[in-house]
Every structure is written in structure tokens, then in C-alpha cells.
Design a protein around this motif. Structure first.
Motif, PDB file in Angstrom:
ATOM      1  N   SER A 159       6.902  -4.129 -16.038  1.00 58.59           N
ATOM      2  CA  SER A 159       6.157  -3.610 -15.736  1.00 58.59           C
ATOM      3  C   SER A 159       5.541  -5.538 -16.153  1.00 58.59           C
ATOM      4  O   SER A 159       4.613  -6.210 -14.777  1.00 58.59           O
ATOM      5  CB  SER A 159       5.247  -3.121 -16.510  1.00 58.59           C
ATOM      6  OG  SER A 159       5.044  -1.932 -16.331  1.00 58.59           O
ATOM      7  N   PHE A 160       5.796  -6.165 -16.957  1.00 59.20           N
ATOM      8  CA  PHE A 160       6.229  -7.913 -16.972  1.00 59.20           C
ATOM      9  C   PHE A 160       6.725  -8.149 -16.405  1.00 59.20           C
ATOM     10  O   PHE A 160       5.918  -9.440 -15.432  1.00 59.20           O
ATOM     11  CB  PHE A 160       6.545  -7.573 -18.629  1.00 59.20           C
ATOM     12  CG  PHE A 160       6.366  -9.489 -19.368  1.00 59.20           C
ATOM     13  CD1 PHE A 160       5.210  -9.982 -19.436  1.00 59.20           C
ATOM     14  CD2 PHE A 160       7.850 -10.190 -18.637  1.00 59.20           C
ATOM     15  CE1 PHE A 160       4.844 -11.443 -19.651  1.00 59.20           C
ATOM     16  CE2 PHE A 160       7.212 -11.646 -19.515  1.00 59.20           C
ATOM     17  CZ  PHE A 160       6.312 -11.790 -19.537  1.00 59.20           C
ATOM     18  N   PHE A 179      10.047  -0.173 -19.629  1.00 56.71           N
ATOM     19  CA  PHE A 179       8.571   0.720 -18.806  1.00 56.71           C
ATOM     20  C   PHE A 179       8.102  -0.876 -18.266  1.00 56.71           C
ATOM     21  O   PHE A 179       7.252  -1.761 -17.898  1.00 56.71           O
ATOM     22  CB  PHE A 179       7.536   1.555 -18.200  1.00 56.71           C
ATOM     23  CG  PHE A 179       6.722   1.703 -17.946  1.00 56.71           C
ATOM     24  CD1 PHE A 179       6.753   1.775 -16.730  1.00 56.71           C
ATOM     25  CD2 PHE A 179       5.337   1.450 -19.142  1.00 56.71           C
ATOM     26  CE1 PHE A 179       5.126   1.651 -16.246  1.00 56.71           C
ATOM     27  CE2 PHE A 179       4.168   1.698 -17.556  1.00 56.71           C
ATOM     28  CZ  PHE A 179       4.328   1.727 -17.115  1.00 56.71           C
ATOM     29  N   LEU A 180       7.504  -1.211 -19.911  1.00 58.21           N
ATOM     30  CA  LEU A 180       6.317  -2.125 -20.299  1.00 58.21           C
ATOM     31  C   LEU A 180       7.516  -3.891 -19.459  1.00 58.21           C
ATOM     32  O   LEU A 180       6.865  -4.583 -18.964  1.00 58.21           O
ATOM     33  CB  LEU A 180       5.949  -2.357 -22.073  1.00 58.21           C
ATOM     34  CG  LEU A 180       4.915  -0.951 -21.712  1.00 58.21           C
ATOM     35  CD1 LEU A 180       5.256  -1.242 -23.844  1.00 58.21           C
ATOM     36  CD2 LEU A 180       3.692  -1.428 -21.563  1.00 58.21           C
ATOM     37  N   ILE A 191       8.509   5.679 -16.285  1.00 61.72           N
ATOM     38  CA  ILE A 191       7.077   6.233 -16.611  1.00 61.72           C
ATOM     39  C   ILE A 191       6.708   7.711 -15.962  1.00 61.72           C
ATOM     40  O   ILE A 191       6.685   8.641 -16.589  1.00 61.72           O
ATOM     41  CB  ILE A 191       6.009   5.693 -15.455  1.00 61.72           C
ATOM     42  CG1 ILE A 191       4.807   5.798 -16.183  1.00 61.72           C
ATOM     43  CG2 ILE A 191       6.020   5.631 -14.004  1.00 61.72           C
ATOM     44  CD1 ILE A 191       4.516   5.878 -17.703  1.00 61.72           C
ATOM     45  N   ALA A 213      10.683   0.585 -12.690  1.00 61.09           N
ATOM     46  CA  ALA A 213       9.795   0.641 -13.068  1.00 61.09           C
ATOM     47  C   ALA A 213       8.499   2.738 -12.912  1.00 61.09           C
ATOM     48  O   ALA A 213       8.601   2.909 -13.988  1.00 61.09           O
ATOM     49  CB  ALA A 213       8.265   0.363 -13.031  1.00 61.09           C
ATOM     50  N   TRP A 271      10.031   3.624 -23.103  1.00 61.35           N
ATOM     51  CA  TRP A 271       8.499   2.643 -23.281  1.00 61.35           C
ATOM     52  C   TRP A 271       8.613   1.657 -22.709  1.00 61.35           C
ATOM     53  O   TRP A 271       8.555   0.493 -22.297  1.00 61.35           O
ATOM     54  CB  TRP A 271       7.888   3.470 -24.206  1.00 61.35           C
ATOM     55  CG  TRP A 271       6.647   4.891 -23.899  1.00 61.35           C
ATOM     56  CD1 TRP A 271       7.043   5.488 -24.822  1.00 61.35           C
ATOM     57  CD2 TRP A 271       5.507   3.995 -23.144  1.00 61.35           C
ATOM     58  NE1 TRP A 271       5.596   7.041 -23.766  1.00 61.35           N
ATOM     59  CE2 TRP A 271       5.213   5.857 -22.603  1.00 61.35           C
ATOM     60  CE3 TRP A 271       5.043   3.768 -22.142  1.00 61.35           C
ATOM     61  CZ2 TRP A 271       4.229   6.133 -22.453  1.00 61.35           C
ATOM     62  CZ3 TRP A 271       4.624   3.827 -21.277  1.00 61.35           C
ATOM     63  CH2 TRP A 271       3.322   5.595 -21.384  1.00 61.35           C
ATOM     64  N   LEU A 272       9.722   0.832 -23.776  1.00 64.14           N
ATOM     65  CA  LEU A 272      10.031  -0.420 -24.330  1.00 64.14           C
ATOM     66  C   LEU A 272      10.776  -1.174 -22.924  1.00 64.14           C
ATOM     67  O   LEU A 272      10.022  -2.221 -22.201  1.00 64.14           O
ATOM     68  CB  LEU A 272      10.630  -1.064 -25.102  1.00 64.14           C
ATOM     69  CG  LEU A 272      10.419  -0.594 -26.471  1.00 64.14           C
ATOM     70  CD1 LEU A 272      11.309  -0.781 -27.602  1.00 64.14           C
ATOM     71  CD2 LEU A 272       9.375  -1.625 -26.710  1.00 64.14           C
TER      72      LEU A 272
END
Length: 287
Positions: A98-99, A94-95, A60, A56, A91-92
Motif C-alpha cells: 500500500s505504501f 499488505f501495508l 488483503i 495488495a 499485514w506487513l
């Protein structure tokens, strides 16, 4: 298939050194908190967390640095500046990571979660520090060296104690040390791109900075061991750590090529394992 390869490159899947360096301070904290014998489940959980958070962090970092990486020879072929991956896809990724990281926190103590969230915030801010901070490496040390030992101790003891803070400070200055060595490879490009770096800030005195940060790390690690009653094998491993730092700082003073700097950077994985072995072999005397 090309998109999958680009995603793997985005998270540095084929370069596991970063994950191992992130996991080492966590392992120190786990060994200290559980008397040298942490549960396998905790090792696996923290190991998975190290992989996910490093991935992650890389995502970012590349998202925020996408306009800078193209100006640096070593990073211009990364997925975003080269156009192999879209910004939306990054971005997807990374998200999603993060999840997954947030999901892992559900298995941990509430105090551990609080420490983890602080580390996550530092991970997100680190790429921005390179815009104006003359020594961004020390900020990088917060998520890479300082957070994990505190998390491990909080998980094992349910609180934060003096040894945990000593180990975390040791991790902070150790991460600063090896990232300064890593920065040598990018020094010339960083100057051209106007990126802040300790390798640029210290110039010819970089070897002194590496020596001082490395010795500071050793001092805090020794202090943690002393407080934990590690008085037999562990001090010798700290001694090896000191010898390694002195040797590497002298190598920097003599001059390192970019390839040599990266090789020295990767060798820090071994010193992390040596410190862990000192804690492991003295497990029965940990209190």
C-alpha cells in the motif's frame, strides 16, 4: 527462504494473469487518452501500479478470507490457512504494498490520485462483499476494470470525459464476465462454505449472465470507439470480442470442468490485447 516463497504465493507472483487483466483496461485508457501513442513512462508506471495493486488486493483478500480459504479445496494450501505465513507477516506485506502504491501516486495528476483512492477503497471492500452480495463479481469489476481507464484518461487529459466513462464501463462488465467464468471453478466449494458468488446465484442460467455482461462490455467499448472516431480497424476487434464472448458463454452452457473454467478465464488476457491492438492501430485518428 520458506517465508519468501510464502510471500510470493500470497501475492500470486507466479500467477501473473491477474496483473495482466488489471493492466488491460489501463492500457485501453492510456491508448485512448494519448491518441494511440502513450508515453513509455506512463505504460511502465501503470504496469507497475497494476502489479502492486493486484498484489495488495490478493494480500488483503487472503487476510480477510483466512478462515474461509481453508474450507475450499483450491485455496486451502494458501499461505495463511496452511500456516506457512503468519497473519502479522501478511499485514506487513499488505501495508508495504500500500505504501508503494501511494508512492506511485506522487507522480500522477491530482485528479488521477482521487480516482485511484476510490479504486483502492473498493479493493479493500471486495472481500467483504462475498459475505452477503449475490453478485460480488460486479463489485470486483470496480477496482479491476473501472478504475484504471478513468485514471489513465485523467492523467492524459487532466479531466474525465465521455470516452473514459464508456471504456471504464466496458472494463467493469468485462471484469464481471471473466470473474464469473473464474467462479465456476469454485462453485461447489462456495456452496459448502456459504460464500456468495454469481456462479451460485445464476446456477444453470450462468451462461446467459456471462453472455449479457460480455455483450454489455462490447457495447460500451464500441461506443467509446465511435466517440473517438475509431471507425476502421477497431470495430473489427470489438467484433472479435463479441464472437469470443458468445463462444465462451455457449461453452459454459455446455458445461465446463474447473480446469476448463480456469483455462477460459486465462484466455481473457488475449481478448484484452485484441481490444488494445484496435486502439493502437487507429492511433493517428484518435482526437
Amino acid at each position: 527462504m520458506n517465508t519468501v516463497i510464502a510471500i510470493l504465493d500470497l501475492i500470486r507472483f507466479r500467477r501473473p494473469v491477474g496483473t495482466l487483466l488489471l493492466f488491460m483496461p489501463a492500457l485501453w485508457g492510456l491508448l485512448a487518452a494519448w491518441g494511440g501513442k502513450p508515453p513509455v513512462s506512463m505504460i511502465l508506471l501503470f504496469g507497475t501500479g497494476a502489479f502492486v495493486m493486484r498484489s495488495a488486493g490478493c494480500a488483503i483478500n487472503d487476510i480477510l478470507d483466512r478462515n474461509v480459504d481453508g474450507k475450499v479445496w483450491r485455496t486451502r494450501d494458501r499461505p495463511l490457512p496452511s500456516g506457512r505465513l503468519s497473519l502479522r507477516a501478511a499485514w506487513l506485506v499488505f501495508l508495504a504494498l500500500s505504501f508503494v502504491a501511494a508512492s506511485l501516486l506522487l507522480f500522477l495528476h491530482p485528479l488521477t490520485r482521487m480516482v485511484a483512492l476510490a479504486g483502492f477503497g473498493a479493493t479493500m471492500l471486495y472481500p467483504l462483499m462475498k459475505r452477503f452480495m449475490p453478485l460480488p463479481q460486479i463489485f470486483m469489476g470496480i477496482p479491476f476494470g473501472m478504475t484504471a481507464p478513468l485514471m489513465a484518461w485523467a492523467e492524459g487529459r487532466g479531466t474525465l470525459g465521455w470516452p473514459a466513462f464508456m471504456i471504464s464501463l466496458g472494463g467493469l462488465f468485462w471484469a464481471t464476465t471473466y470473474d464469473l467464468v473464474y467462479a465456476i471453478a469454485d462453485r461447489e466449494d462456495d456452496i459448502k462454505a456459504g460464500i456468495c458468488s454469481g456462479a451460485v446465484t445464476f446456477g444453470d442460467r450462468l451462461w446467459i449472465a456471462i453472455l449479457l455482461f460480455g455483450l454489455s462490455s462490447a457495447l460500451f467499448l464500441w461506443s467509446a470507439g465511435s466517440d473517438l472516431g475509431l471507425n476502421h480497424f477497431y470495430p473489427w476487434t470489438v467484433g472479435v470480442f463479441v464472437f469470443f464472448i458468445v463462444w465462451q458463454s455457449l461453452a459454459v452452457r455446455k458445461g465446463l470442468s474447473p480446469e476448463g473454467a480456469l483455462s477460459c478465464f486465462r484466455s481473457h488476457v488475449w481478448i484484452g490485447l485484441i481490444i488494445a491492438s484496435g486502439m493502437c492501430f487507429e492511433g493517428p485518428v484518435l482526437v
